[in-house]
Design a protein around this motif. Structure first.
Motif, PDB file in Angstrom:
ATOM      1  N   ALA A  41       0.836  -1.185   0.000  1.00 51.26           N
ATOM      2  CA  ALA A  41       0.000   0.000   0.000  1.00 51.26           C
ATOM      3  C   ALA A  41       0.881   1.249   0.000  1.00 51.26           C
ATOM      4  O   ALA A  41       1.891   1.314   0.693  1.00 51.26           O
ATOM      5  N   SER A  43       0.622   5.807  -0.728  1.00 49.36           N
ATOM      6  CA  SER A  43      -0.205   6.983  -0.976  1.00 49.36           C
ATOM      7  C   SER A  43       0.553   7.914  -1.907  1.00 49.36           C
ATOM      8  O   SER A  43       1.779   7.947  -1.918  1.00 49.36           O
ATOM      9  N   LYS A  45       0.466  12.004  -3.017  1.00 46.92           N
ATOM     10  CA  LYS A  45      -0.109  13.286  -2.646  1.00 46.92           C
ATOM     11  C   LYS A  45       0.537  14.395  -3.477  1.00 46.92           C
ATOM     12  O   LYS A  45       1.757  14.427  -3.640  1.00 46.92           O
ATOM     13  N   ARG A  58      -7.572  15.899  -6.045  1.00 40.55           N
ATOM     14  CA  ARG A  58      -7.888  14.485  -5.789  1.00 40.55           C
ATOM     15  C   ARG A  58      -7.866  13.681  -7.083  1.00 40.55           C
ATOM     16  O   ARG A  58      -7.314  12.584  -7.140  1.00 40.55           O
ATOM     17  N   GLU A  61      -4.277  13.210  -8.213  1.00 36.83           N
ATOM     18  CA  GLU A  61      -3.599  12.197  -7.411  1.00 36.83           C
ATOM     19  C   GLU A  61      -4.027  10.794  -7.807  1.00 36.83           C
ATOM     20  O   GLU A  61      -3.202   9.883  -7.889  1.00 36.83           O
ATOM     21  N   GLN A  62      -5.314  10.614  -8.083  1.00 35.01           N
ATOM     22  CA  GLN A  62      -5.800   9.300  -8.524  1.00 35.01           C
ATOM     23  C   GLN A  62      -5.205   8.929  -9.874  1.00 35.01           C
ATOM     24  O   GLN A  62      -4.806   7.786 -10.090  1.00 35.01           O
ATOM     25  N   ARG A  65      -1.531   7.972  -9.354  1.00 35.65           N
ATOM     26  CA  ARG A  65      -1.420   6.650  -8.721  1.00 35.65           C
ATOM     27  C   ARG A  65      -1.744   5.534  -9.712  1.00 35.65           C
ATOM     28  O   ARG A  65      -1.043   4.526  -9.787  1.00 35.65           O
ATOM     29  N   VAL A 130       5.231  10.244  -2.927  1.00 34.08           N
ATOM     30  CA  VAL A 130       4.791   8.859  -2.767  1.00 34.08           C
ATOM     31  C   VAL A 130       5.348   8.343  -1.453  1.00 34.08           C
ATOM     32  O   VAL A 130       6.551   8.480  -1.181  1.00 34.08           O
ATOM     33  N   LYS A 131       4.462   7.783  -0.624  1.00 33.01           N
ATOM     34  CA  LYS A 131       4.869   7.233   0.671  1.00 33.01           C
ATOM     35  C   LYS A 131       4.245   5.862   0.862  1.00 33.01           C
ATOM     36  O   LYS A 131       3.127   5.619   0.430  1.00 33.01           O
ATOM     37  N   ILE A 133       2.329   3.204   3.059  1.00 32.01           N
ATOM     38  CA  ILE A 133       1.318   3.342   4.119  1.00 32.01           C
ATOM     39  C   ILE A 133       1.575   2.298   5.191  1.00 32.01           C
ATOM     40  O   ILE A 133       1.836   1.185   4.945  1.00 32.01           O
TER      41      ILE A 133
END
Length: 133
Positions: A41, A43, A45, A58, A61-62, A65, A130-131, A133
């Motif tokens: 997983a 995220s 941002k 949003r 970002e989607q 990803r 990117v991190k 989770i």
């Protein structure tokens, strides 16, 4: 059918546990568990983008990803870590696999960044973070 089969029937074999019709949900759940490998997983941002609404951010970002997952599949986090290791150390400290993953990360991040900024426009300050989770 012969007389022997008519008067002396063979016992029926029990159904396989996989095809137990009395518990279809359990069998389906057992099959679903083996089909997909769990993905790491992460995220994504958008950072420092000054001129946009929350909905546009949003969606960007989607889109970022989705493109990153399309390019790297399940290797998103390993590729990101390989890139970080490559930036912090020399080429002689890394394996060929790590170097290849780092190169894939650069290409995938660039494609995902382009996809993310498609409707927003590009600024010098904004970037995607990117991190894990």
């Amino acid at each position: 059918m012969t007389q022997a089969e008519l008067f002396f029937p063979r016992p029926a074999t029990p159904p396989s546990p996989l095809f137990n019709f009395h518990e279809p949900a359990a069998a389906a759940a057992a099959l679903e568990d083996t089909e997909d490998e769990p993905r790491d997983a992460f995220s994504a941002k958008l950072i420092d983008y000054p001129h946009s609404s929350a909905d546009a951010v949003r969606v960007a970002e989607q889109r970022f990803r989705r493109e990153l997952e399309k390019q790297l599949g399940a290797d998103v986090l390993p590729a990101m870590r390989a890139f970080q290791n490559a930036s912090e150390s020399s080429d002689t400290d890394l394996t060929k696999h790590e170097l290849a993953l780092a190169a894939r990360w650069v290409k995938a991040y660039d494609a995902a960044r382009t996809a993310g900024f498609r409707d927003l426009g590009d600024t010098d300050e904004a970037y995607f973070e990117v991190k894990a989770i």
